[in-house]
Each structure stands twice: as structure tokens, then as C-alpha cells.
Design an enzyme around this catalytic site. Structure first.
Site, PDB file in Angstrom:
ATOM      1  N   GLU A 179      36.904  35.725  38.058  1.00 38.16           N
ATOM      2  CA  GLU A 179      36.030  37.157  37.452  1.00 38.16           C
ATOM      3  C   GLU A 179      36.081  37.578  38.755  1.00 38.16           C
ATOM      4  O   GLU A 179      35.179  38.031  39.670  1.00 38.16           O
ATOM      5  CB  GLU A 179      34.300  36.079  37.553  1.00 38.16           C
ATOM      6  CG  GLU A 179      34.127  35.705  36.308  1.00 38.16           C
ATOM      7  CD  GLU A 179      34.189  36.945  35.537  1.00 38.16           C
ATOM      8  OE1 GLU A 179      34.163  38.262  35.395  1.00 38.16           O
ATOM      9  OE2 GLU A 179      34.360  36.388  34.016  1.00 38.16           O
TER      10      GLU A 179
HETATM   11  C1  LIG Z   1      41.236  29.523  34.970  1.00 40.04           C
HETATM   12  C2  LIG Z   1      41.291  31.132  34.698  1.00 40.04           C
HETATM   13  C3  LIG Z   1      40.741  31.613  34.132  1.00 40.04           C
HETATM   14  C4  LIG Z   1      40.955  33.101  33.532  1.00 40.04           C
HETATM   15  N1  LIG Z   1      40.419  33.897  32.857  1.00 40.04           N
HETATM   16  C5  LIG Z   1      40.585  34.886  32.598  1.00 40.04           C
HETATM   17  C6  LIG Z   1      40.265  35.621  31.875  1.00 40.04           C
HETATM   18  O1  LIG Z   1      39.332  34.916  30.406  1.00 40.04           O
HETATM   19  N2  LIG Z   1      40.054  37.414  31.591  1.00 40.04           N
HETATM   20  C7  LIG Z   1      41.156  38.080  32.284  1.00 40.04           C
HETATM   21  O2  LIG Z   1      40.753  38.775  32.307  1.00 40.04           O
HETATM   22  N3  LIG Z   1      40.825  37.110  33.713  1.00 40.04           N
HETATM   23  C8  LIG Z   1      40.864  36.149  33.632  1.00 40.04           C
HETATM   24  N4  LIG Z   1      41.725  35.120  34.790  1.00 40.04           N
HETATM   25  C9  LIG Z   1      41.727  35.622  35.932  1.00 40.04           C
HETATM   26  C10 LIG Z   1      41.825  36.062  36.989  1.00 40.04           C
HETATM   27  O3  LIG Z   1      40.670  37.088  37.057  1.00 40.04           O
HETATM   28  C11 LIG Z   1      42.153  36.728  37.922  1.00 40.04           C
HETATM   29  O4  LIG Z   1      43.685  34.937  37.993  1.00 40.04           O
HETATM   30  C12 LIG Z   1      42.343  37.181  38.777  1.00 40.04           C
HETATM   31  O5  LIG Z   1      41.665  38.435  38.886  1.00 40.04           O
HETATM   32  C13 LIG Z   1      42.757  37.924  40.393  1.00 40.04           C
HETATM   33  O6  LIG Z   1      43.968  38.068  40.103  1.00 40.04           O
HETATM   34  P1  LIG Z   1      45.558  37.079  40.099  1.00 40.04           P
HETATM   35  O7  LIG Z   1      45.745  36.155  39.944  1.00 40.04           O
HETATM   36  O8  LIG Z   1      46.356  38.074  39.600  1.00 40.04           O
HETATM   37  O9  LIG Z   1      45.727  37.214  42.055  1.00 40.04           O
HETATM   38  P2  LIG Z   1      45.596  38.664  42.263  1.00 40.04           P
HETATM   39  O10 LIG Z   1      45.307  39.880  42.115  1.00 40.04           O
HETATM   40  O11 LIG Z   1      47.793  38.631  43.029  1.00 40.04           O
HETATM   41  O12 LIG Z   1      45.653  38.220  44.027  1.00 40.04           O
HETATM   42  C14 LIG Z   1      46.036  36.801  44.691  1.00 40.04           C
HETATM   43  C15 LIG Z   1      45.150  37.029  46.355  1.00 40.04           C
HETATM   44  O13 LIG Z   1      45.593  38.410  46.832  1.00 40.04           O
HETATM   45  C16 LIG Z   1      43.706  38.683  47.677  1.00 40.04           C
HETATM   46  N5  LIG Z   1      43.824  40.138  46.881  1.00 40.04           N
HETATM   47  C17 LIG Z   1      44.603  41.106  45.735  1.00 40.04           C
HETATM   48  N6  LIG Z   1      44.397  42.036  46.441  1.00 40.04           N
HETATM   49  C18 LIG Z   1      43.997  42.144  47.151  1.00 40.04           C
HETATM   50  C19 LIG Z   1      42.916  42.964  47.902  1.00 40.04           C
HETATM   51  N7  LIG Z   1      43.306  44.464  47.445  1.00 40.04           N
HETATM   52  N8  LIG Z   1      42.264  43.379  49.076  1.00 40.04           N
HETATM   53  C20 LIG Z   1      42.435  41.643  49.556  1.00 40.04           C
HETATM   54  N9  LIG Z   1      42.792  40.947  48.317  1.00 40.04           N
HETATM   55  C21 LIG Z   1      43.390  41.382  47.818  1.00 40.04           C
HETATM   56  C22 LIG Z   1      43.388  38.038  46.271  1.00 40.04           C
HETATM   57  O14 LIG Z   1      42.046  38.017  46.903  1.00 40.04           O
HETATM   58  C23 LIG Z   1      43.591  36.585  46.072  1.00 40.04           C
HETATM   59  O15 LIG Z   1      43.551  36.079  47.381  1.00 40.04           O
HETATM   60  C24 LIG Z   1      41.663  34.100  34.589  1.00 40.04           C
HETATM   61  C25 LIG Z   1      42.393  33.302  35.767  1.00 40.04           C
HETATM   62  C26 LIG Z   1      42.551  31.651  36.246  1.00 40.04           C
HETATM   63  C27 LIG Z   1      43.087  30.930  36.904  1.00 40.04           C
END
Ligand SMILES: Cc1cc2nc3c(=O)[nH]c(=O)nc-3n(C[C@H](O)[C@H](O)[C@H](O)COP(=O)(O)OP(=O)(O)OC[C@H]3O[C@@H](n4cnc5c(N)ncnc54)[C@H](O)[C@@H]3O)c2cc1C
Length: 618
Positions: free
Chosen positions: A469
Site C-alpha cells: 500500500e
Molecule cells: C505481501 C505483499 C502483498 C501485496 N499485495 C498487493 C496487492 O494485493 N495488490 C497490488 O497491486 N500490490 C500488492 N503488493 C505490492 C506492493 O504494493 C509493492 O511491493 C510496493 O508498492 C512496492 O513496490 P515494489 O515491490 O515494486 O518495490 P519498488 O517500487 O521497486 O521499491 C523498492 C524500494 O525503492 C524505493 N523507491 C521506489 N521508488 C522510489 C521513489 N520514486 N523515490 C524514493 N524511493 C523509491 C521504495 O520506497 C522501496 O524502498 C504487495 C506486496 C507484498 C510484498
């Protein structure tokens, strides 16, 4: 709704003479204090939407929630973790207790607790429904997440779907027959949703064919319900670039036939399950849309139905996400809260060591709660979890205000305040109730580090909440980059005015309340000054370089305000409950609020140490 249930067994008193804890999930006494003594939820029954309710119905549904959570959710929490969902290439297998618990939950009418009567709901205030939900989150966060997602999905469709979509999908969700998901993330696009690549191609019959891959989808596949209603973000070819080209689609696992029953299999398939650190009982999925495994209507491609207007999908999804974010914050709170009660129970019963200065080695050992350092850890947990619970319920009360306040200006005020508080309501509990879980392990000593005790699972489960989220970092950017500067800073002004009103009440109460008010007043002034300083250069790269630190500092200021609000609501009550609350408020002001000083100092200096550290220097 079922309202009567046989009473739960009464736990034995602890050996140090304290009354036994009624529950290791949450404190009903605290909930009653927050809902009634502080938030005066019964006043909501004067509004037409809630006119059928009174204190008795609120009490009954809270009691029912506690009972079902204790009897049907808590007992399989550990098993759900140890025997996580398994995919055999065709089907997902879950332990049977999950489905059984959710059936009881749905039968009790809890899925539609806050929804309108005409949809089959109970039309309870959101604040009461969310207090009920906290029992389930504390008992079994993984099993409780299925209805949480479903309610968010249904509320989004109620706000933005057509009447036909509401009839087809929302009603069965309220009945507990269909479950919902939210499909935003993709393997290459998590925080940056502008970069999603899932496509939605218009078909001749007005539907769309969806192709693409969604990652991390919670509840994305299972056989717990007759159907799964996926809400999917996708781009229609030829639309605007970036987030302005994102649309929202309903993609049911089974297409719903003219008779209203799920029929033909849609072309959305489970590619695999993710194996997680915690939250293991919730299936978490990689879903392929339109890979051609199924051919609905004789053609490959997942059939999708546009929600609202094309290219407005992200705004609609935010409707669900804001609600979901408060839900995530409350989930983090519930995990922190149950961890705290487990630690408290343990500390009152674990004999170890003797008081400082005790000379007689033959004297009996004392329970560890007699040691000041253990009480420090307990008080820290209490101040985090009770503060976070209060904040979550306050925000839930704002959702009611936004929807049902008589005057338009009150609804607008609630909307604005909620907007600025949401990143904090999501992120603060995710950080500090996790810290509470960490302390709960510490209170248990070596036992806390073993799987025989519950607290290590709470910690693992809770670790997710700063990630999904919107990550912690993204909420920092949202708060400082958007929420406090939008509408010329109207959101921040409203927040500070709200804090000032509490300070004024506390100042006129005098005594200790006035002393706490002076501290909060200074912290609020600091918030205003630092926000202005951060934006003084007009350069977002400088202003936002330490946005997470800003989120944490302002979060602590907001929680100090929530503690002062609670302090005032205590009135002259002088029993152990009231004294404990007062001590937790003191702890927060004396130990926690001062943490913000160095944070504001760093922010005021426009420090760019991290921002200027080049990738190759690591
Ligand atoms: C158990 C679990 C359940 C989930 N359930 C759902 C779901 O039901 N539906 C759904 O759609 N998604 C879901 N998600 C996805 C979740 O919302 C994403 O994992 C989250 O938004 C982060 O995206 P990412 O994993 O691609 O990380 P990334 O976006 O790659 O981020 C990696 C790191 O980089 C940082 N970062 C990235 N971009 C920036 C920026 N512009 N500025 C500063 N820092 C940045 C982040 O803060 C983080 O620390 C779930 C994830 C998990 C692990």
C-alpha cells in the site's frame, strides 16, 4: 446479524495480583474508552443513516466480533503460518480452517458491516465497523485480509461502478460469496504505477480484452469463494502516457452469466505463489491475464469491464487505496497490540531475578514486570499501540464525518484532514507497532525468539506493512511533496488548527494537561516552520531529500496530539486503566516527542548528505 454468543472463558488472574487480562488480542476496555468516552460514536446515531443503532447494538457487534475472532480466527493463526498455501500447478490448497472462519464471519453479516441496508449491509458507522475488524486483524491477520480486500473492492465499485456492476459484483461480495482483489503492481512496476504495461484492448461488444502480468496480488487465487473479482489497472492503447492513461477494469475469475451465476472461466490464471516472510496464510500471487489458457467467448484474452470512464483508473483506485491504507495501519496496530498484551501477560507471570538492591539470594524471584527496564519496554509498547489504535479510529470517524455530516463544510473539512492524515495513519503504525513487536520479543527473552511463542510471528507478519500500500518512502514523498502543500497548504493549516484547538482545551484545563499542551504547541510550531524551510528553495530535490524523516517527525507530533486528546478524555477517572493511560501519555511526551528535535534540526538544515552520495560511492 447474529448478536448473541455464549460468553468466552475467563482467564486466571496473574500471580502478582493484577486482574487477569480479558483477552490477549485487544483491550475491550480501551476500545470502549476510545469509541465512547473520546469519539462519542453514539452521537452518530442522531444521523439518519445510523438512526436504527444505539450503544447496545454497537456493544453487541463488538462483542460478537471478539467472540468470533477468538473462537474461529485466533486458533488457526499459527497453523496458517506453518502450513502456508500451496499451489500444485492447478489448484491452491489452504488449511480448511480459513474457509470455515470466513464462513462464520460472512454469516454474522460482518462483510457488509458498514454498508447500506439495501445492499444487504448492517449500515454501522465505519468507526464501529473498523473497531470490530481490529479483533480479526489481531487474531489472524492473514485470514482477515480476505474480507478487508473484498470490502475495499466493493466500496470502490459502489463509488465508481455502474448500477449493473454493483448488482453483479457488490451484492455477492457483501453476502460473502465473492471475494475481491486489487491488481495494481506488476513485476517491473510497483511504486511507479505510471510504468504498468498491462493492456486493455476494446472489443466489439463494449468489453475489453486484458493482457499482462500482475505481481504480488493478495488473495489472487484460492477456492474460498464462488468467484474472485479482480480490479485491474491497465492501459488502453492510444491513451495518454503515464498515469493519465491508466484505466480500471473488473476482471472476474468466472464470467457472470445472465442468470447472475458464475459460469465460463475467464482467461486469468495463477502463474505462481510468492513465499513470504509473514502474512503467510494470505495467498500472494503472480497472475497472468490473457495468456490464452482459457478462451472466454471462443477467444484468448481476459474479459474486462471498464469501471467509470477510461483513463481515470488510478483516481478510482486511490479511493480504495486510501481506505486500504487506513486498514493497513490498523492491521499493523492490531499486530502491535496483541504482541503488547502477550508481552504484558508474560511479564506478569515470568519469575526472574530480584529487585535492585535485594541482598538475600534465598528470597523468591520476582516477575520480570518488577524490573524497571521491562516496564520501560511495556510502556513504550503501550504508548505506540494505544496511540496507533486511537489514530486509526479517529481517521475512521473522519470517514463517517466525510460521508454523513449534515453540513457540507464539515464533510469537506473531514475530507481534507483525512487526506493529510492518511500517510501517517498508514506509516506510523507500520513503523512503531513493528517496534512494539520487536520489544514484545525482547520482553520474552529467548522464548520470544522461538516459534513456540506467538510474538515472533507477529513481528514477521507486521514487517509487511511498511512495504505494501505504498512503501514508507513513498508515503514520505506523498506527505511532504503533496499533502502538506496542496491547495496552498490548506491541509497542513487544518491539521495545525486541529492541534491548536486541542492545545487550547488542554491549556484551559490547566495542570499537567496544560504542560503537555505547551509541549505539543511548540512541536506544532516547529512542524510549520520546518515545512516552510524545506520548501523555501523551491527545489523539490532539496525539499524532499529527507521526506521519510519528515514523515516520521510529523507522525510523532500527530501521535502526541492523539495522546493529549486521550489524556483530556480521561477526565478525573482514577482507576488503574486511567492511571495507565496517563502514564503512557507522559511517556510519549517525555521520551518519544523529544525524538523529533534532532529530526527537525536535520530537516531545517536542508541536509543533502544522502541525496549527494553518488551510487558509485557505496
Ligand atoms: C505481501 C505483499 C502483498 C501485496 N499485495 C498487493 C496487492 O494485493 N495488490 C497490488 O497491486 N500490490 C500488492 N503488493 C505490492 C506492493 O504494493 C509493492 O511491493 C510496493 O508498492 C512496492 O513496490 P515494489 O515491490 O515494486 O518495490 P519498488 O517500487 O521497486 O521499491 C523498492 C524500494 O525503492 C524505493 N523507491 C521506489 N521508488 C522510489 C521513489 N520514486 N523515490 C524514493 N524511493 C523509491 C521504495 O520506497 C522501496 O524502498 C504487495 C506486496 C507484498 C510484498
Amino acid at each position: 446479524m447474529r448478536t448473541a454468543a455464549p460468553p468466552l472463558p475467563v482467564p486466571a488472574p496473574s500471580p502478582i495480583g493484577c486482574p487477569a487480562l480479558d483477552s490477549l488480542l485487544l483491550s475491550r476496555r480501551d476500545l470502549d474508552f476510545l469509541l465512547h468516552d473520546w469519539l462519542d460514536v453514539t452521537a452518530l446515531t442522531r444521523r439518519p443513516r445510523y438512526a436504527d443503532h444505539d450503544r447496545d447494538t454497537f456493544d453487541a457487534v463488538l462483542e460478537l466480533s471478539e467472540t468470533i475472532a477468538t473462537r474461529h480466527f485466533a486458533p488457526h493463526n499459527k497453523k496458517n503460518d506453518a502450513e502456508e498455501p500451496r499451489f500444485d500447478g492447478e489448484r491452491v490448497h489452504l488449511i480448511p480452517e480459513v474457509g470455515e472462519a470466513l464462513e462464520v464471519y460472512a454469516e454474522a453479516g460482518l462483510v457488509g458491516a458498514s454498508m447500506a441496508y439495501e445492499l444487504g449491509g448492517q449500515q454501522l458507522p465505519v468507526v464501529v465497523a473498523n473497531a470490530c475488524r481490529a479483533w480479526f486483524q489481531a487474531a489472524n491477520i492473514a485470514t482477515s485480509s480476505y474480507p478487508l480486500l473484498t470490502v475495499g473492492n466493493a466500496n470502490l465499485l459502489l463509488a465508481h461502478g455502474s448500477p449493473e456492476q454493483v448488482d453483479t459484483y457488490v451484492r455477492p461480495m457483501v453476502e460473502g460469496r465473492y471475494f475481491g482483489t486489487m491488481c495494481l503492481s506488476e513485476p517491473q512496476a510497483g511504486s511507479s504505477l505510471a510504468d504498468i504495461t498491462t493492456r486493455a484492448v476494446p472489443a466489439a461488444d463494449g468489453t475489453y480484452r486484458i493482457t499482462g502480468t500482475k505481481m504480488w496480488i493478495s488473495g489472487g487465487d484460492h477456492e474460498l469463494s464462488e468467484n474472485i473479482v479482480h480490479l485491474v489497472l491497465a492501459k488502453i492503447p492510444g491513451g495518454p502516457a503515464g498515469v493519465k492513461g491508466i484505466s480500471l477494469f473488473i476482471v472476474p475469475k468466472f464470467l457472470v452469466g445472465p442468470d447472475g451465476a458464475p459460469g465460463e472461466r475467464n482467461d486469468v490464471v495463477l502463474a505462481g505463489l510468492n513465499h513470504k516472510m509473514g502474512y503467510r496464510g494470505t495467498t500472494n500471487t503472480l497472475l497472468n491475464f490473457g495468456e490464452g489458457r482459457h478462451t472466454p467467448g471462443g477467444e484468448p484474452g481476459a474479459v474486462g469491464y471498464l469501471v467509470g470512464e477510461a483513463h481515470h483508473g488510478l483516481a478510482y483506485m486511490f479511493h480504495m487505496m486510501n481506505e486500504a491504507r487506513i486498514g493497513v495501519g490498523q492491521g499493523a496496530t492490531a499486530l502491535g497490540y496483541t504482541g503488547y498484551l502477550h508481552a504484558l501477560d508474560y511479564a506478569r507471570t515470568r519469575p526472574q531475578g530480584r529487585p535492585l538492591g535485594a541482598k538475600d539470594p534465598a528470597a523468591p524471584q520476582v516477575p520480570i514486570i518488577e524490573h524497571a527496564d521491562v516496564r520501560r519496554m511495556l510502556l513504550a509498547q503501550k504508548s505506540y499501540v494505544e496511540g496507533a489504535l486511537a489514530l486509526g479510529l479517529y481517521c475512521s470517524r473522519l470517514l463517517d464525518e466525510e460521508a454523513t455530516a449534515e453540513r457540507a463544510e464539515d464533510r469537506a473539512r473531514a475530507h481534507l484532514l483525512l487526506d493529510v492524515l492518511t500517510p501517517i495513519a498508514k506509516s506510523w503504525p507500520s513503523q512503531w507497532c513493528l517496534a512494539a513487536n520487536d520489544l514484545a520479543i525482547q520482553v520474552h527473552g529467548g522464548y520470544g525468539y522461538t516459534r513456540e511463542y506467538d510474538v515472533e510471528q507477529f513481528y514477521r507478519d507486521n514487517r509487511l506493512n511498511a512495504i505494501h500500500e505504498g512503501t514508507h518512502g513513498i508515503h514520505g514523498l506523498d506527505l511532504l511533496g503533496r499533502k502538506v502543500v496542496m491547495d496552498g497548504g490548506a491541509g497542513l493549516r487544518l491539521l495545525l488548527d486541529t492541534l491548536a484547538a486541542t492545545c487550547a482545551r488542554a491549556a484551559s484545563a490547566g495542570g499537567e494537561a496544560a504542560e503537555l499542551a505547551a509541549l505539543l504547541d511548540a512541536a506544532a510550531a516547529r512542524t510549520a516552520r520546518t515545512t516552510a524551510a524545506l520548501w523555501s528553495t523551491g527545489d523539490p530535490a532539496v525539499a524532499l531529500a529527507n521526506a521519510s524523516v519528515y514523515l516520521e517527525a510529523v507522525g510523532h507530533v500527530v501521535l502526541a496530539w492523539i495522546w493529549l486528546e486521550q489524556y483530556l478524555a480521561l477526565g478525573s477517572g482514577a482507576d488503574a486503566f486511567h492511571e495507565g493511560k496517563r502514564q503512557a501519555a507522559r511517556y510519549f511526551f517525555r521520551v518519544e516527542l523529544p525524538r523529533t528535535g534532532p529530526q527537525f534540526d536535520l530537516l531545517d538544515s536542508l541536509d543533502t548528505t544522502a541525496a549527494q552520495c553518488r551510487p558509485e560511492w557505496f
